[in-house]
Design a protein around this motif. Sequence first.
Motif, PDB file in Angstrom:
ATOM      1  N   GLU A 241       9.059  -4.797  -5.102  1.00 41.48           N
ATOM      2  CA  GLU A 241       7.765  -4.233  -4.747  1.00 41.48           C
ATOM      3  C   GLU A 241       7.449  -3.117  -5.720  1.00 41.48           C
ATOM      4  O   GLU A 241       8.342  -2.398  -6.162  1.00 41.48           O
TER       5      GLU A 241
ATOM      6  N   LYS B 229       3.142   0.308  -4.129  1.00 37.64           N
ATOM      7  CA  LYS B 229       3.203  -0.350  -2.824  1.00 37.64           C
ATOM      8  C   LYS B 229       4.149   0.394  -1.884  1.00 37.64           C
ATOM      9  O   LYS B 229       3.831   0.622  -0.723  1.00 37.64           O
TER      10      LYS B 229
ATOM     11  N   GLN C   6       2.686   3.605  -0.805  1.00 43.80           N
ATOM     12  CA  GLN C   6       1.626   3.337   0.169  1.00 43.80           C
ATOM     13  C   GLN C   6       2.210   3.070   1.548  1.00 43.80           C
ATOM     14  O   GLN C   6       1.729   3.564   2.555  1.00 43.80           O
ATOM     15  N   ARG C   7       3.294   2.280   1.541  1.00 46.32           N
ATOM     16  CA  ARG C   7       3.896   1.932   2.820  1.00 46.32           C
ATOM     17  C   ARG C   7       4.480   3.146   3.513  1.00 46.32           C
ATOM     18  O   ARG C   7       4.326   3.310   4.721  1.00 46.32           O
TER      19      ARG C   7
END
Lengths: 588, 606
Positions: free
Chosen positions: B21, B25, B28-29
């Motif tokens: 990933e 990402k 963001q998670r």
Amino acid sequence: MKTSLARLFAYMVREKKTLASFLIVSVTGIAASMLVPWVVRDMVNYIISLIGTGNFNLSIMIFYASALVSLFVASGFLEFLDRYFSELLSQKVIFRLRVDLYSHLQDLSYGFYDKIDTGQIILRTTGDMDTIGRFIGFSFSRLIHSILTFIIAITILLSINAELTVIAFIILPLLTFVVIVFNRKIAPILEEQWTVFSRFNTVIKEYITGMRVVKALGLEPVFRDNYMDKADRVYDLRVSFAKFASFMWPSIGLLSGIASVLVYVYGGFKVISHTLSLGDLVAFITYLSMLNRPIISFGFFIINYKRAMVSASKIFEVLDAEPEVREEPEAIELREVKGAIEFRNVTFGYVEEKPVLKGISFKIRPGEKVAIVGGTGSGKSTILKLIPRFYDPWSGQVLIDGIDVRKVKLSSLRRHIGIVHQDVFIFSGTIKDNIAYGKPNAKMDEIIEAARIAGIHDFISQLPRGYETPVAERGITLSGGQRQRIAIARAILMNPEILLLDDPTSNLDAETEARVVEALKKLIEDRTAIIVTQRLSTLKLADRILVLDKGEIVEDGTHEELLSKGGVYARLYMSQFAHQEALLAREV
Amino acid sequence: MAHPPHIHRYITMEEKGRPRESTIKLIQRLLSLIVRYKLRLSILLISASLSIILNLYTPYIGRLLIDQGIMAANVDNMIRYGILLASIAFTGWCAGVSRFYMLSWITQKLLYDLRKLMFEKSMQLDYGYFSSIEPGQIISRFTNDVDTVGETATSGLLDTLFNSFTIIGAIIAMLSINWKLTIAVFFMMPLIIFTVITIAERSRAAYRVVRSKVGELTSKVEESISGIREAQSYSERRRIDVESFSRIGLEVMQANIRATKVIGLMNPLMNLIRGGAIAIIIVYGGYLVSIGEATIGSLVAFYSYLEMFFGPITMVALFYNTFQSALAAAERIFDFIDAKPSVVEASDAIDLEIEKGEITLEDVYFSYDNTPVFQDFNLRIKPGEILAVVGPTGAGKTTLANLILRLYDPQKGRITVDGVDIRKIKISSLRRQTALVPQEPILFEDTVIGNIRYGRPDASDEEITEAIRRLGLEELIERLPEGLYTRVTEGGANLSVGQRQLINIARALIRNPKIVVLDEATSSVDPYTESLIQKALKKLLENRTCIIIAHRLSTTFLADRVIVLENGRIVEEGSHIDLLRMGGVYAKLYEAQLGEAVKAIRMASG
Ligand SMILES: Nc1ncnc2c1ncn2[C@@H]1O[C@H](COP(=O)(O)OP(=O)(O)OP(=O)(O)O)[C@@H](O)[C@H]1O
Ligand SMILES: Nc1ncnc2c1ncn2[C@@H]1O[C@H](COP(=O)(O)OP(=O)(O)OP(=O)(O)O)[C@@H](O)[C@H]1O
Ligand SMILES: [Mg+2]
Ligand SMILES: [Mg+2]
């Protein structure tokens, strides 16, 4: 007993050169950085003298500027060295401590491991070491800096203006108070955090390693309750720690902020009344603000110090544990072994006042093969564990070739004894590594020979990668019987004079068992062997059978003798056929 | 005897070759998890902004105090600004307290939530997942990885945010004080960026080595401690292990020092640049003062802002490095949370009350990896039947148990219970009515009775004592130091292997299951106790379907039917006596194990 701090300190002092280099570099570095405001002060005074005059002298300014830049370069370089040496110091100490701990763990006997949770030991060699490493590499060096900066800054502050210095430090007692209160509050929280966290680790470890039963019996909800309970505790403790910590840092900031206001105002009056030059005031404030960092890092230091002491005490606790089985100073080297084994009135148990073996005596001649049979939990494995001295008897003696095993060097004793434990342990690595575990430089044909005797060679050789096939830590992808035979091969490879086999065929099918027994029979022809087994077909390996019942040897003789005696052995033996008999009766 | 070919699965720590990933990402998670704590996050943001603004404001007031108070010899101004400074310090304190507390709270709450999420995930994942990854790896996801994320991710992400505010604020402040000076100083900008990027890249590589070495060290310790009893049985091992541990320890040390050297360059280089910037202020600023375009107070303030600018930049750069390990940890956590269970409950799964306990396997194909253990496998187990499964090691007996209990799903074919495909039955409903005694007994750190109670958490002490009595194990249990209340240590180390098995049997039977699988349940139990258990089982297993897997053929007598498994195929089946009469594989096995004895008995009995 010395405190954990003193002992940790002793480790640091052992690295004399590194410690000395670190201290020298620190002092020089701080001195260099202290010169900066000095130059700034002269410069400010110079610039003030320029105000409105318009006669700007470039070369003087460039002189000041280059003096400053070179100071920055020098102090930057020293800072680099400082960091390097403090890291080196910390890494060296951790390395020593780790190796000491690890070696000590190798020497601690079975009794120690019966009582402690492996998760806790692992926490000590990893997490706790990191905490200490951070303490030495970072907090300790910060502390040295703080102290040095403090001393130098105060000296300079005093030399600039003693009165202002007193004003600035009026709040010092308050600061000390804040730190002391904080200190007292967090110590128990940190201690409890360690315990709770290690319990949390244990729960996870059990849950993950017991997954087969967890999934098959649908135990997830039971474990969830237990797990969440521990997770709640971890969370609660950390938040209550945060409560104290979040008061401390801003408080330190507040106190130093107030100090600088006092200096501004008081100093301002003095400038106005011409008893202080503005340049001095600016320099004073600059030096004072230099103290902010050391004061705050002192706050960090307190926390890391407490943490490190919790960790260090846990590590030293293990280092202080005495192995229950200890080599006597005048222990002798056991060179040649004929293989006579004798138990002389041996009493032993794991829990006080609950002996497992009660005054056991027997003699095994060199080259004799003896089987031990007996009920579940009667102490068969315990007898085997006393021979390589994994435990010492409470009373009585275990003798090999007539010599008490306590009089012999441990390593030389164990070199002559091969043991296949009842619960098999497979290490991560290849199958070859696992067989050559006790003798990593064994030749390939030796390994193959051992595997052949253990009846596992055929299986291994038709794996795509053969002996180089990797197996995971607990050998999870091998079936029960495959693992057991690898363990047998491992012991055989050592070519020991005495072979102790604890239920070596419990997971083998009859046919494989018959072949393994056949091969073992040849192997042990001129060795002493003790075989614990529940399988009659494996009993064939033995010339003589000892029957153990409730911690005592109740029968001793050959299979035929014992069978005709109609005692415990006969009962054990016949119960295998109790039902078969009925079936057979129907059959005939 | 031939074994089916295998390929062993082996998953190492740094699982390689999978698409990763992206950093964005992952961040963001993480942020999406943090954002859920709206209230505290807003308080945090407000108090943090407040302390930053106040921090930025302080030098400005200091400048006013000097310029308008001291230089102008204006005592009123001086006192006014002094009080202002003090109240700023006090407000800063309040903001600071709330900032630190909210940050810690959010961090701890995030860790707590991650742990909870992971546990919930572990409840859905199937046994196959757990047996394909080393337990140590999964455990460290729950412990170390979560903490690593906690140590750096939240505070780091938020600090970076605040640091950027500070940097921007400092730039604005500098511009407002003197834009000419600011621009002069900003000639240094490309140098700063270049330094940060170069060092960041190198240190990331260096820290990657550190991480992998530390991982090696941890597994070495893990394994040495778990296998210590084995290790001490081999006298050479101490030397070998200490040597290899020292070697890894040394490598950890060298890797750390190498990383320190790289990252240690950051500060001196930044210092050098800072020195340059200050030189510019002095020369150019001094000039500006001399021509009256700048005041001395503004120069001092400018200098403070410059420091405020360099501090955060260095911190952001340093953070970028430590953040890498947090990201790696976060990734491992998210990997776990995202893992797809291969045994899943159908959406229309039903609660099935197993009435008869009839089990069928129809055209089952199953493999752990690519080599099949079963191919076109068919078996029907009648309601209430006791089926014995025998056969060479590695034939697939345990695998058969795994399939019936739905610990794994077959790739082809189906398995039914009472005519219902087990994939259509709620997993919890199936589990409630089945029980397993595993080949390797499993014990938890609890009392003996507590361990048995895992079979049925609501069983009373009396019920358990009664079950023990019915199994004929009273006497054995009484012999333990504190009987049923003896504490069991890790993995059952303070029990004999036979005792461990007996506790596992008691645990399975207390459940009152409709379907029971006994996988080598008594392989280490003495024959006498075994015969007691068999007698008891005969009664206990009435109206239950039972699969007994055993190498010891004395165990199979209980069975209504025996199947002989070889290479995943049924090669013989029938009653014990039929099979003996047939004179095939089973008869040979029987002969090998008990033959001589049987002859002796026959002779004795006439
Ligand atoms: N998790 C796994 N991953 C890959 N292969 C596996 C796994 N578990 C078992 N195997 C392999 O599948 C085959 C069947 O194993 P299984 O455990 O069913 O044998 P078994 O008949 O129970 O043998 P034993 O009598 O020795 O217990 C074996 O060759 C084994 O190596
Ligand atoms: N490490 C230990 N700590 C405490 N008690 C122990 C320990 N090991 C064994 N025991 C106890 O000592 C007794 C004898 O155990 P041992 O393992 O010698 O039995 P065993 O005859 O080998 O039984 P089995 O046939 O089941 O293997 C048992 O009651 C057991 O609970
Ligand atoms: Mg035993
Ligand atoms: Mg099996």
